[in-house]
Write an enzyme that holds these catalytic residues in place. Sequence first.
Site, short mmCIF file in Angstrom:
data_model
loop_
_atom_site.label_atom_id
_atom_site.label_comp_id
_atom_site.label_asym_id
_atom_site.label_seq_id
_atom_site.Cartn_x
_atom_site.Cartn_y
_atom_site.Cartn_z
N ASP A 1 2.91 -0.30 0.92
CA ASP A 1 2.75 1.00 1.58
C ASP A 1 3.17 2.10 0.62
OD1 ASP A 1 3.03 3.09 3.84
OD2 ASP A 1 2.50 1.29 4.94
N HIS B 1 6.10 7.01 5.43
CA HIS B 1 5.20 6.11 6.15
C HIS B 1 5.69 4.67 6.05
CE1 HIS B 1 1.41 3.83 6.88
NE2 HIS B 1 1.11 4.84 7.66
N SER C 1 -1.29 2.11 12.21
CA SER C 1 -0.25 1.85 11.21
C SER C 1 1.05 1.43 11.86
CB SER C 1 -0.01 3.10 10.36
OG SER C 1 -1.03 3.28 9.41
#
Length: 589
Positions: free
Chosen positions: A219, A260, A440
């Site tokens: 990621d 994220h 996600s």
Amino acid sequence: MFLRVPTIPSKMRRREWLRGASLIAVVVALSVGVLEVAGPRGVVATPDEGAVVDPAVRAVLAAGRPAMVLAVLREQADVRAADGVADKAAKGRTVYESLVRTAEATQTPLRALLARRGVAFTSYFIVNAVAFEADEATVAAVAALDGVERILPLPTFAIDPTVSRASFAPYDASAPHDTTAPDVAVDVAVAERNIKAIGADKVWRQGYLGAGATVAIIDTGVNARHPALAQRYRGRAEGDDYNWLDAVAGQDAPVDVNDHGTHVAGIVLGKQGSREVGVAPEAEWIACRIFAQDRGTTQAILSCLQWALAPTKRDGSAPQPDRAPDIVNASWGIFGRLFCDNPFPGEVAIRNLVAAGILFVAASGNDGPRCGSVCPPASLIDAFAVGNYDDERRSIADTSSRGPFVLGAVERIKPDVAAPGVNINSAIGTSGFGIKQGTSMAAPHVSGAAALLIGARPDLSGRPAEVRAILEDTADPLNADQCGPSGGRAFNNAAGHGVIDVEAAVAAALDLPTATPTATDAPRPTATATGVPTATARATTTPGPTTPAAATATTEWTPTPRPSVPPPTATRPTPDLPAGRLWLPVLSR
């Protein structure tokens, strides 16, 4: 060709029937020239003359600009020898050694040509390919080499723009939480709403919290200092080598440039005091960074997939497949159909990870409710694709991408399962918490659920097909057939097999018969990497010759499962797919 599947009582049988039907469709496609002819699994067939250089590459070169490309070799490693290996470490070594042997045996002419021309390059073994930037003359010379299958563009990619820092909300510490003590004396934290929705908190009360399982977060990075994550970082005690790689900027220690990846990792296993935001709070994490802010390169994707199969030191040296994770979480993909059909060897890379005993979990994307909006990597057959379930509305979120994924005459139902992904609270920054939503956030619920299964049944480590089958077969079906399922309302293109039920999945895993090995897998030394001469310092090293793979024993399941919970089969073979044209796990050019 549109496949319609009759009702079949067993989910397991229906899934195998569908996969067999997909193979039939592939044969039909091949017969009419839709796809190129493929050899055995993992071996790419010879393309037609003139089809070596992708049109997008030719367009860049014709404009007088150099092109960043990936030269994919015709011969791809055959990793089927790992199918009968029971031990995960031995399975990983078998795949790794086969991949490296093939790369070493076939890349020498290409490397030599590039070195003579002073062109820097990066060599890969996760797919047998070499990346480089060159002018028209060099690309033409490479295309003329015997053994080069395709020369493909290397576009950049990004995380889904609908899930950004602006969408974060501060954690509301005054919000009510369930503080009811567990029924048994187990250290169980207060579970978030989404954790309860999949029954993970009930599994904790049985004493199963994911201990022994490792999840790789590929990621934007992960903030290892966050108190909800710091204790579960595998490198906390042993150091960052083999536990962290920055494929973007070479940072020596874990960082997160976007929050994220930190948010994703928190959903997998985050826990801080009595605040539980993760599904498997005693699993461990490692991480590979593929994003610079919200953009990254295809090379970084390949580097991190390769690292997941055989983690390395922080400088990329000394790969050790024995250190590979049980699960890879990929909360990224193509969000927007524009580049969904570009050629790229993602299918081969993910297939090799799965062959090495690693479950590959992928977000299905946030392009819903449009049908046919699931793109790679989630659309690939070996990727365990996850849709976004709104657990408060008890429906699939409108933004969650829907199937089917259509490749030539083959129509594939996607996603495979669904999990909560709306208003999910998890870790951000160095110590904060915040709200985020999208597939996600759904995918790491499934990665955490897989970790709980492995924690409850350690012999499921290295058996991704069985872990996947358990989660599919115990999922709670969700009728959502607006995109036309091929096989009935209980298996559809919005929710797949349904919303994961972790309590039922762990019960099914515990109900499996104990594996009885017929022989012991002998430990073998892992092959180490050696440097490969390159034209400039920018070119990376490729592992050198490996020790031959020793014969390994298979493990057989003893029968007599209890009839109350139909267990998955001991093995679930993946059908061959054509390897001549492969598909792009990226977001945008």
